[in-house]
Design an enzyme around this catalytic site. Structure first.
Site, PDB file in Angstrom:
ATOM      1  N   CYS A 381       0.889  -1.034  -0.105  1.00  0.00           N
ATOM      2  CA  CYS A 381       0.024  -0.126   0.164  1.00  0.00           C
ATOM      3  C   CYS A 381       0.919   1.134   0.227  1.00  0.00           C
ATOM      4  O   CYS A 381       1.624   1.731  -0.867  1.00  0.00           O
ATOM      5  CB  CYS A 381      -0.867  -0.009   1.253  1.00  0.00           C
ATOM      6  SG  CYS A 381      -2.440   1.174   0.773  1.00  0.00           S
ATOM      7  N   HIS A 507      -3.455  -4.863   0.467  1.00  0.00           N
ATOM      8  CA  HIS A 507      -2.687  -5.219   1.582  1.00  0.00           C
ATOM      9  C   HIS A 507      -2.847  -6.952   1.625  1.00  0.00           C
ATOM     10  O   HIS A 507      -3.806  -7.743   2.027  1.00  0.00           O
ATOM     11  CB  HIS A 507      -3.608  -5.114   2.652  1.00  0.00           C
ATOM     12  CG  HIS A 507      -3.491  -3.412   3.135  1.00  0.00           C
ATOM     13  ND1 HIS A 507      -2.444  -2.910   3.731  1.00  0.00           N
ATOM     14  CD2 HIS A 507      -4.041  -2.297   2.594  1.00  0.00           C
ATOM     15  CE1 HIS A 507      -2.457  -1.582   3.816  1.00  0.00           C
ATOM     16  NE2 HIS A 507      -3.655  -1.183   3.134  1.00  0.00           N
ATOM     17  N   GLU A 509      -1.289  -8.858   3.339  1.00  0.00           N
ATOM     18  CA  GLU A 509      -1.250  -9.337   4.645  1.00  0.00           C
ATOM     19  C   GLU A 509      -2.373  -9.894   5.304  1.00  0.00           C
ATOM     20  O   GLU A 509      -2.346 -10.765   6.317  1.00  0.00           O
ATOM     21  CB  GLU A 509      -0.156  -8.402   5.653  1.00  0.00           C
ATOM     22  CG  GLU A 509      -1.050  -7.233   5.978  1.00  0.00           C
ATOM     23  CD  GLU A 509      -0.704  -6.100   5.023  1.00  0.00           C
ATOM     24  OE1 GLU A 509      -0.732  -6.135   3.727  1.00  0.00           O
ATOM     25  OE2 GLU A 509      -1.114  -5.172   5.286  1.00  0.00           O
TER      26      GLU A 509
END
Ligand code: GLN
Length: 537
Positions: A381, A507, A509
């Site tokens: 990001c 994102h 993650e």
């Protein structure tokens, strides 16, 4: 339908969310369908408007809900896909009740905490139960027993249990058994008092999860059982883990927590098969390889600000049988001391998401260092926006190139506000949020890592790559290899002439799990390991 309510006593930060998630793992591996839900007593409608200093990471769901970081644990430890129904704050409860009041739904009545607020809380439990079709709903109540703001939630679950029937509800209380050095022993008094507090409200826990630094011996368990009115087998030891949070499900299994839960809820299920989980933990305890990864951020002193990022990096390690040492680098230290000292010994550099100007120049220096030294780089990001600004300034020689977030008057706004963000004035829940499709270019490193050309990833941002500069970047070897299918929004960039330089506007993650490491993190750790290995030759 069965329900487990998880409360916390004595102090915060005992890992209630982790405990709830770990129980979810065990129950799922017994073949049960579970879902997990978090109630947060604060008045914010969601944590999206809170600083990481206040609240840690904001965890984003597929549907764009900005939620508490415990939901990250729930998704990492289980197969549940969560939605905005899975996180409820006092703010949402009051908002709903007040909207109804204005509409006239309670016409003639006095609107009160009991029953109107408590009913609304119970509605959310039922709504989730219906929508999820789960066998078991695990609901975690945030905060600590005794907090004034938590009372309506405790009252609501007490009432809920009354109606749901005895065999269908468990109250599980996570408490603390401190080791007092001067006395050389573990002390049960705080647990006794916390349970007394719960019983005052009308909740008698069936299970006590005792967080402790040292093992609970039989005598102590008996004492807790007697004074807290909980059966002996319901006193569960949860010692601090030695290596990794992923040990917790195995630890609780050894304590037979899942047995106890199934017995209380009258559920006949086989024992959980945890061999794959044991394999994960083995790789964490005794990995074959090692690598160090620098995370360059501004909230590095906080344990929780980049929670999912740290976890995903560790998952990338699991995928490569590689123990990851995460080196937290303060971007402002790089500004002050230069990159060499802080970044030289690392295998890879990761720049995570973020907002605000502080530390930005340090992150740009780190991205440049990674690019020029052929050190693996993963940008998430803001980390992609940083890579863009760095490339603009130092390769395209666009002087003072910047994001308009940090310099509204930059002569080269290579990152700018998204078109539909320009009319947004309210701050809460208004970013580009949640899961969106991204199309990857054939032949790109990113698509090779994913093994796919269309991927769904979660977003949380207001700014984007400025397409006016697209051609200049592409011609100079900065490939925009992931885009929204309409081709308008840059989603992934990479530098093909580099061992690993990839950054995404989304994102990744948030979708990594220990048993399904995210492909970008898997590739990043593999590259970082190769880099370190190469250096030692
Ligand atoms: N501040 C940047 C934006 O709003 C990046 C956001 C992020 O990293 N989550 O676009």
């Amino acid at each position: 339908m069965k329900y487990i309510f998880v409360t916390g006593g004595v102090v915060s930060s005992l890992g209630k969310g982790l405990t709830a998630a770990a129980l979810g793992t065990l129950l799922e591996n017994r073949g049960l369908k579970v879902t997990l839900q978090k109630f947060d007593p604060y008045l914010n409608v969601d944590p999206g408007t809170m600083s990481p200093f206040q609240h840690g990471e904001v965890y984003v769901l597929d549907d764009g809900a900005e939620t508490d970081l415990d939901l990250g644990h729930y998704e990492r430890f289980t197969n549940v896909k969560l939605t905005r129904l899975n996180n409820l704050t006092s703010g949402q409860v009051y908002q709903t009740v007040l909207d109804k009041e204005r509409r006239g739904d309670y016409l003639g009545k006095t609107v009160q905490v009991i029953p109107h607020i408590t009913d609304e809380i119970q509605n959310r439990i039922r709504q989730l139960a219906e929508q999820s079709k789960a066998d078991i709903v695990i609901t975690e109540i945030g905060g600590t027993t005794g907090d004034i703001e938590g009372l309506p939630f405790l009252e609501a679950i007490r009432e809920f249990a009354l109606n749901a029937g005895r065999d269908n509800v468990i109250f599980m209380h996570v408490t603390y058994v401190p080791f007092i050095k001067a006395a050389g022993e573990l002390k049960t008094k705080p647990t006794q008092q916390s349970v007394a507090k719960l019983r005052e409200i009308g909740i008698a826990p069936h299970i006590l999860i005792c967080r402790c630094e040292k093992p609970l011996d039989k005598e102590l368990r008996q004492k807790i059982s007697l004074f807290c009115n909980v059966p002996y087998e319901g006193v569960i030891e949860e010692k601090d883990v030695d290596h990794s949070i992923y040990e917790v499900p195995l630890m609780l299994q050894r304590e037979r927590l899942d047995d106890m839960v199934c017995k209380l809820l009258n559920l006949e299920t086989p024992l959980p098969n945890m061999t794959h989980w044991q394999d994960i933990v083995r790789k964490l305890i005794a990995p074959r390889h090692r690598v160090s990864i620098g995370v360059v951020g501004k909230y590095i002193e906080l344990q929780d600000a980049y929670k999912s990022v740290y976890e995903a990096v560790i998952h990338g390690g699991i995928a490569n049988d590689c123990g990851v040492e995460i080196v937290r680098v303060d971007a402002e230290d790089i500004e002050r001391d230069g990159p060499d000292k802080l970044l030289k010994s690392l295998g890879g550099i990761l720049v995570p998401g973020g907002f605000g100007e502080r530390g930005i120049e340090g992150k740009i220096i780190a991205a440049r260092y990674a690019r020029e030294h052929k050190l693996p780089y993963l940008g998430l990001c803001l980390g992609m926006q940083i890579a863009t600004i760095e490339f603009a300034r130092n390769v395209l020689h666009l002087e003072k190139a910047h994001s308009t977030e940090f310099d509204p008057n930059t002569p080269h706004p290579v990152i700018g506000l998204q078109e539909d963000q320009k009319k947004v004035s309210k701050k809460g829940g208004t970013m580009r949020l949640g899961s969106q499709v991204c199309q990857l270019t054939v032949g790109s490193k990113a698509s090779a890592l994913y093994g796919a050309f269309f991927v769904h990833e979660r977003h949380r941002h207001r700014y984007e790559f400025n397409n006016a500069y697209r051609d200049r970047f592409e011609k100079a070897g900065f490939s925009i290899c992931g885009n929204t299918p309409d081709g308008k929004l840059a989603e992934v960039i990479e530098i093909p002439d580099h061992p690993f330089y990839i950054a995404s506007q989304f994102h990744p993650e948030f979708q990594s799990k220990p048993n399904q490491p995210h492909p970008l993190f898997k590739g990043f750790i593999a590259a970082a390991h190769a880099e370190m290995h190469h250096r030692t030759l």
